[in-house]
Design a protein around this motif. Structure first.
Motif, mmCIF file in Angstrom:
data_model
loop_
_atom_site.group_PDB
_atom_site.id
_atom_site.type_symbol
_atom_site.label_atom_id
_atom_site.label_comp_id
_atom_site.label_asym_id
_atom_site.label_seq_id
_atom_site.Cartn_x
_atom_site.Cartn_y
_atom_site.Cartn_z
ATOM 1 N N GLN A 49 0.829 -1.200 0.000
ATOM 2 C CA GLN A 49 0.000 0.000 0.000
ATOM 3 C C GLN A 49 0.866 1.252 0.000
ATOM 4 O O GLN A 49 0.562 2.229 -0.699
ATOM 5 C CB GLN A 49 -0.927 -0.007 1.218
ATOM 6 C CG GLN A 49 -2.025 -1.048 1.150
ATOM 7 C CD GLN A 49 -2.839 -1.129 2.428
ATOM 8 O OE1 GLN A 49 -2.422 -0.656 3.496
ATOM 9 N NE2 GLN A 49 -4.031 -1.724 2.350
ATOM 10 N N LEU A 50 1.952 1.218 0.771
ATOM 11 C CA LEU A 50 2.875 2.351 0.807
ATOM 12 C C LEU A 50 3.530 2.551 -0.550
ATOM 13 O O LEU A 50 3.692 3.685 -1.017
ATOM 14 C CB LEU A 50 3.942 2.113 1.881
ATOM 15 C CG LEU A 50 4.981 3.228 2.066
ATOM 16 C CD1 LEU A 50 4.308 4.532 2.462
ATOM 17 C CD2 LEU A 50 6.015 2.815 3.117
ATOM 18 N N PHE A 51 3.891 1.449 -1.212
ATOM 19 C CA PHE A 51 4.491 1.513 -2.549
ATOM 20 C C PHE A 51 3.525 2.166 -3.543
ATOM 21 O O PHE A 51 3.926 3.012 -4.355
ATOM 22 C CB PHE A 51 4.859 0.105 -3.019
ATOM 23 C CG PHE A 51 5.279 0.037 -4.463
ATOM 24 C CD1 PHE A 51 6.547 0.446 -4.850
ATOM 25 C CD2 PHE A 51 4.399 -0.425 -5.439
ATOM 26 C CE1 PHE A 51 6.936 0.395 -6.190
ATOM 27 C CE2 PHE A 51 4.777 -0.485 -6.765
ATOM 28 C CZ PHE A 51 6.050 -0.068 -7.143
ATOM 29 N N GLY A 65 5.506 18.296 6.428
ATOM 30 C CA GLY A 65 4.485 17.274 6.218
ATOM 31 C C GLY A 65 4.668 16.049 7.099
ATOM 32 O O GLY A 65 3.711 15.296 7.316
ATOM 33 N N LYS A 66 5.870 15.835 7.607
ATOM 34 C CA LYS A 66 6.104 14.681 8.472
ATOM 35 C C LYS A 66 5.318 14.778 9.782
ATOM 36 O O LYS A 66 5.050 13.786 10.434
ATOM 37 C CB LYS A 66 7.599 14.534 8.780
ATOM 38 C CG LYS A 66 8.376 13.848 7.667
ATOM 39 C CD LYS A 66 9.753 13.453 8.133
ATOM 40 C CE LYS A 66 9.727 12.399 9.212
ATOM 41 N NZ LYS A 66 9.123 11.117 8.790
ATOM 42 N N LEU A 88 4.589 10.735 3.893
ATOM 43 C CA LEU A 88 5.684 11.356 4.638
ATOM 44 C C LEU A 88 5.851 10.878 6.089
ATOM 45 O O LEU A 88 6.981 10.611 6.513
ATOM 46 C CB LEU A 88 5.534 12.885 4.603
ATOM 47 C CG LEU A 88 5.891 13.536 3.260
ATOM 48 C CD1 LEU A 88 5.495 15.001 3.260
ATOM 49 C CD2 LEU A 88 7.378 13.389 2.958
ATOM 50 N N PRO A 89 4.769 10.757 6.871
ATOM 51 C CA PRO A 89 4.955 10.309 8.257
ATOM 52 C C PRO A 89 5.473 8.873 8.375
ATOM 53 O O PRO A 89 5.947 8.467 9.435
ATOM 54 C CB PRO A 89 3.543 10.421 8.860
ATOM 55 C CG PRO A 89 2.834 11.409 7.996
ATOM 56 C CD PRO A 89 3.369 11.143 6.620
ATOM 57 N N LYS A 90 5.398 8.103 7.282
ATOM 58 C CA LYS A 90 5.775 6.693 7.316
ATOM 59 C C LYS A 90 7.207 6.440 6.869
ATOM 60 O O LYS A 90 7.681 5.307 6.898
ATOM 61 C CB LYS A 90 4.811 5.880 6.445
ATOM 62 C CG LYS A 90 3.359 5.999 6.893
ATOM 63 C CD LYS A 90 2.428 5.276 5.946
ATOM 64 C CE LYS A 90 0.980 5.460 6.370
ATOM 65 N NZ LYS A 90 0.032 4.796 5.445
ATOM 66 N N ASN A 97 15.900 -1.373 8.336
ATOM 67 C CA ASN A 97 15.338 -0.383 9.244
ATOM 68 C C ASN A 97 13.822 -0.482 9.252
ATOM 69 O O ASN A 97 13.211 -0.865 8.260
ATOM 70 C CB ASN A 97 15.739 1.040 8.814
ATOM 71 C CG ASN A 97 17.243 1.212 8.851
ATOM 72 O OD1 ASN A 97 17.884 0.885 9.826
ATOM 73 N ND2 ASN A 97 17.790 1.709 7.740
ATOM 74 N N GLN A 98 13.195 -0.092 10.351
ATOM 75 C CA GLN A 98 11.741 -0.068 10.417
ATOM 76 C C GLN A 98 11.185 1.040 9.573
ATOM 77 O O GLN A 98 10.199 0.879 8.883
ATOM 78 C CB GLN A 98 11.279 0.080 11.879
ATOM 79 C CG GLN A 98 11.544 -1.179 12.716
ATOM 80 C CD GLN A 98 11.042 -1.011 14.136
ATOM 81 O OE1 GLN A 98 10.768 0.105 14.586
ATOM 82 N NE2 GLN A 98 10.909 -2.111 14.830
ATOM 83 N N ASN A 99 11.826 2.219 9.646
ATOM 84 C CA ASN A 99 11.435 3.324 8.802
ATOM 85 C C ASN A 99 12.323 3.331 7.568
ATOM 86 O O ASN A 99 13.526 3.156 7.671
ATOM 87 C CB ASN A 99 11.591 4.664 9.529
ATOM 88 C CG ASN A 99 10.465 4.875 10.522
ATOM 89 O OD1 ASN A 99 9.355 4.405 10.297
ATOM 90 N ND2 ASN A 99 10.782 5.563 11.606
#
Length: 296
Positions: free
Chosen positions: A10-12, A175-176, A237-239, A293-295
């Protein structure tokens, strides 16, 4: 595990759509200006206005009760909105001289530099592969901008695009912190429109030129590729980390260059090809180790 794969997919999709919309903004603006369908100020005015109205429509008919409780706060968020305005106005005027492919590559390389320094300021951990990716991308930009015999460019419009890139970089960093992508983008565009309206005092009435085609192109740029694209980008951005966001955006000029060659008959020069390859390699190197990394 399955949920993790689903979230990453979904992020992709969100990243891909948002980057595609960002790249289309350059094409729409260049088509409008190169054909004299509209002047830069009017393009910006209708782009920002149509984006605001589209977002207002989405918020009004959204069933999420939390959205309905949100109201524009006139005491805050002005810097983010001003950066959005600065990006949009510099973006439009710079394309009076710059080609879409070159302009977009320059824009998002400046964005990357801005966000790199922001990530350092906020003390984000920068891995070795990201550093190597950044270096490659910068080499690509230097190669592209290095003066040659047939290097002809307006440095004033170059400056405007750099200013636009700086503004977008800052806007992306802000935006983060967004907890509500739709409302944050709506609030930004509402206040950016106020700045756009005020900027009219610096515009000569005789320079205004508006046709139906120009209005439609600015409307599409505002209501779809800006309004929807920026909401998607604020969701992404927050992800991800600031540095990853900056690197991913370097894929935008690659898309813009390909589209501009196909639809605007822009010349795909050797310099542009080499710069594109270097930037692309920089992006790939920067994200290959993302699973450590998680992020991102």
């Amino acid at each position: 595990m399955q949920n993790l794969v689903k979230k990453e997919f979904q992020l992709f999709i969100l990243i891909t759509l948002s980057l595609l919309f960002l790249s289309l903004n350059s094409i729409l603006c260049k088509i409008a200006l190169v054909n004299s369908f509209i002047d830069p100020y009017s393009f910006t005015f209708f782009r920002v206005l149509s984006a605001f109205l589209t977002l207002l429509f989405l918020i009004k008919f959204n069933q999420n009760k939390k959205l309905k409780q949100n109201k524009i706060d006139f005491k805050s968020n002005w810097l983010s909105a001003f950066m959005l305005f600065l990006y949009a106005i510099g973006f439009s005027y710079s394309y009076l001289s710059l080609e879409a492919g070159f302009g977009t590559l320059l824009l998002f390389t400046v964005v990357q530099i801005t966000m790199l320094f922001s990530s350092i300021f906020f003390k984000e951990k920068i891995s070795l592969n990201k550093i190597l990716g950044l270096v490659l991308a910068f080499i690509g930009l230097i190669y592209l901008l290095y003066p040659s015999q047939d290097f002809k460019i307006s440095y004033f419009h170059l400056f405007l695009m750099c200013l636009s890139g700086f503004a977008w970089g800052v806007y992306s960093v802000f935006g983060k912190k967004s907890k509500n992508a739709l409302f944050s983008t709506y609030d930004n565009f509402f206040k950016a429109f106020i700045f756009t309206f005020i900027f009219f005092i610096f515009v000569s009435v005789h320079s205004l030129n508006i046709s139906l085609n120009g209005f439609l192109l600015s409307f599409i740029s505002g209501s779809i590729t800006s309004a929807i694209g920026y909401v998607l980008w604020y969701k992404v951005l927050p992800k991800i980390t600031i540095i990853t966001a900056s690197i991913l955006q370097l894929l935008v000029p690659i898309l813009a260059i390909l589209i501009s060659v196909i639809f605007l008959d822009e010349i795909f020069t050797t310099n542009l090809l080499v710069a594109t390859i270097l930037v692309s390699l920089g992006v790939i190197i920067s994200i290959v180790k993302r699973k450590t990394n998680q992020n991102i």
